[in-house]
Enzyme design. Structure first.
Site, PDB file in Angstrom:
ATOM      1  CB  CYS A 194       0.045   9.522  -9.195  1.00 21.38           C
ATOM      2  SG  CYS A 194       0.713  11.142  -9.642  1.00 21.38           S
ATOM      3  CG  HIS A 216      -1.396  10.891  -4.998  1.00 23.93           C
ATOM      4  ND1 HIS A 216      -0.435   9.906  -4.916  1.00 23.93           N
ATOM      5  CD2 HIS A 216      -0.961  11.753  -5.944  1.00 23.93           C
ATOM      6  CE1 HIS A 216       0.554  10.172  -5.745  1.00 23.93           C
ATOM      7  NE2 HIS A 216       0.261  11.289  -6.398  1.00 23.93           N
ATOM      8  CD  GLU A 243      -1.537   7.612  -2.485  1.00 18.59           C
ATOM      9  OE1 GLU A 243      -2.446   7.473  -3.322  1.00 18.59           O
ATOM     10  OE2 GLU A 243      -0.580   8.406  -2.644  1.00 18.59           O
TER      11      GLU A 243
END
Ligand code: MN
Length: 247
Positions: free
Chosen positions: A110, A214, A216
């Protein structure tokens, strides 16, 4: 082979009424699940010690967060820019430069893909809805794990290999994006409105992969293709660590 040490750019924020430094735990969980040892590198270390902070670090993750200051790419601020952090920009630009110089593998996420693009001479859309209106909402309301738009990936790219797919659905919560791609980067992923969603480094240059979404946030899903991104970084970092031990 011992587990490679993976540095992650941290944040400085106010929470529980105090200034604190840390990172969303999804980043650290993702690195741990991939077999790496996650280490937060706080902007409080400061740019002059960024290279020192990288000593013994085998891989680097540049994480999400604040808008990058458009001053770094010689643009005036849009009124829709969210407040940048000079402290974090300076630290991460120094961290990125030191990692590149040492050939430390880098995964950008990001803000990370945006910072890398700016560091290498590219520019950003400061606010996608006003500067690049289109059919894809890159910042929809909802959960951070909602897969809200499709992306397509370049065949045989590192990104496609790491994800194990050439098309996938990704989560999306960003209002900035890559405008002019930096000369040392190759675009390898795009949303349906042709915004760049993934980039890689050039052949013969240090290993670099960065994505606009994203990964994660998907850590709790054992079947998520995003696990492959962290695995790719940790594997590459482990290989580099083994070479430096041998030499
Ligand atoms: Mn997106």
């Amino acid at each position: 082979m011992s587990a490679p040490r993976i540095g992650l750019g941290g944040v400085v924020r106010g929470w529980d009424g105090m200034e604190r430094t840390g990172l969303n735990s999804g980043y650290l969980r993702s690195v741990s699940l991939a077999g790496g040892v996650p280490l937060i590198l706080s902007p409080l270390i400061g740019p002059s010690y960024a290279a020192r902070a990288l000593d013994g670090v085998d891989g680097l993750v540049l994480t999400g967060g604040e808008d990058v200051d458009p001053a770094w790419y010689n643009a005036d601020r849009s009124p829709l820019l969210d407040p940048p952090s000079r402290e974090r920009d300076l630290f991460e630009l120094a961290l990125f430069a030191a990692a590149r110089q040492r050939g430390v593998p880098i995964l950008g996420i990001c803000r990370g893909i945006q910072l890398i693009n700016v560091a290498l001479g590219g520019t950003l859309y400061q606010d996608l809805p006003s500067e690049r209106p289109g059919p894809v909402n890159h910042n929809p309301a909802g959960s951070r794990t909602d897969r809200s738009h499709a992306i397509r990936l370049a065949a045989e790219s590192l990104t496609a290999e790491a994800l194990g797919a050439e098309r996938t659905q990704v989560n999306s919560f960003h209002h900035q994006g890559i405008r002019d791609l930096a000369p040392r980067l190759i675009a390898t992923g795009w949303s349906e409105d042709d915004l760049i969603e993934a980039v890689e480094g050039m052949e013969g240059e240090p290993w670099l992969l960065a994505v606009q979404w994203h990964p994660e946030e998907m850590h709790a899903d054992a079947g998520a293709p995003e696990r492959g991104l962290f695995k790719a970084l940790v594997e590459r970092a482990g290989a580099a660590a083994a070479v430096s031990v041998d030499s």
